[in-house]
Design a protein around this motif. Structure first.
Motif: not given
Length: 259
Positions: A31, A34-35, A120, A149, A152-153, A176
């Motif tokens: 992640l 994305a973070r 996330g 998110w 990605h999650l 999410a």
């Protein structure tokens, strides 16, 4: 078992001498990009005069908005110490009232994840700074965070949702990520005098989370095992289980009446 918790709005800043966040050390390093993106977008928005309106915050939280612009250098602490709202106070996963045994600490590391609009998800021992960003935010440069998110999650949590998932998150955070079809997904609802409650629900979910981590014996692996574990904490007459479509729902009745 995967135990999913929401973050808390109430947060306690880490001691001033604490080291800042190390993004590479956070759980689920996939992640990371994305973070970084959300962190940069949040800092840019919080430098604008309309930041409180964008984040849905009142003028009294101006200091917290300003802190969002320097999260890379703010002191960081374990997530379960930063999150200090009602649920986390009741769960006491930091062991401030009741020390955590080695087994309880290991369970928290292996089985608990905290949802976050900024990160996330994070693990209890991930070191993060106090911050303000709800999953329901439409963040300029990113868009609605739940939608951002979701892919990605889905990728990073693939496999983590197989088996029993105990979901204490609100609908905002459930948007999410939801467990796959192969999981026993159990959401937790809290009622008092037959009516769904909110503030008391946070406390009850925290008590449940703390019990699942600390209880003797193995962690539950089925919805029925979860009911038995919850009955240890709330009483058998105060918990029941129902199937709701593709998921299960654990009802906790405060006051001991199942209605």
């Amino acid at each position: 078992m995967l135990l999913l918790l929401p973050p808390s709005r109430g947060q306690s800043p880490a001691p001033r001498r604490a080291r800042p966040v190390d993004l590479a050390s956070l759980s689920l390093p996939g992640l990371g990009a994305a973070r970084e993106h959300v962190l940069d977008a949040l800092a840019a928005v919080c430098a604008r005069p309309d930041a409180p309106a964008v984040l849905g915050l009142g003028p009294s939280l101006a200091d917290e908005v300003a802190r969002n612009t320097r999260l890379r250098t703010e002191p960081a602490a374990d997530a379960v110490r930063v999150y200090s709202g009602v649920l986390f106070a009741a769960a006491d996963l930091a062991g401030e009232r009741e020390p955590m045994t080695a087994t309880a600490r290991r369970r928290a590391r292996r089985h608990v994840l905290v949802a976050s609009g900024l990160w996330g998800v994070v693990a209890p021992g991930d070191r993060i700074p106090a911050h303000r960003l709800g999953m329901g935010t439409d963040l300029p440069g990113t868009g609605p965070l739940a939608a951002f998110w979701r892919p990605h999650l889905a990728r990073e949590l693939a496999g983590r949702g197989d088996g029993l998932v105990v979901d204490c998150r609100s609908a905002e955070y459930q948007a999410a990520w939801r467990p796959g079809q192969g999981s026993d997904w159990v959401t937790v609802r809290v009622l008092q005098d037959g009516a769904v409650v909110s503030h008391s629900a946070k406390h009850a979910r925290g008590l449940l989370a703390g019990h699942l981590v600390r209880r003797a014996g193995r962690v539950p692996t089925t919805p029925q095992g979860l009911v038995r574990a919850a009955a240890e904490r709330f009483g058998a007459e105060s918990v029941d289980l129902a199937r709701t479509g593709r998921s299960w729902r654990l009802d906790v009745h405060l006051g001991g009446a199942t209605g």
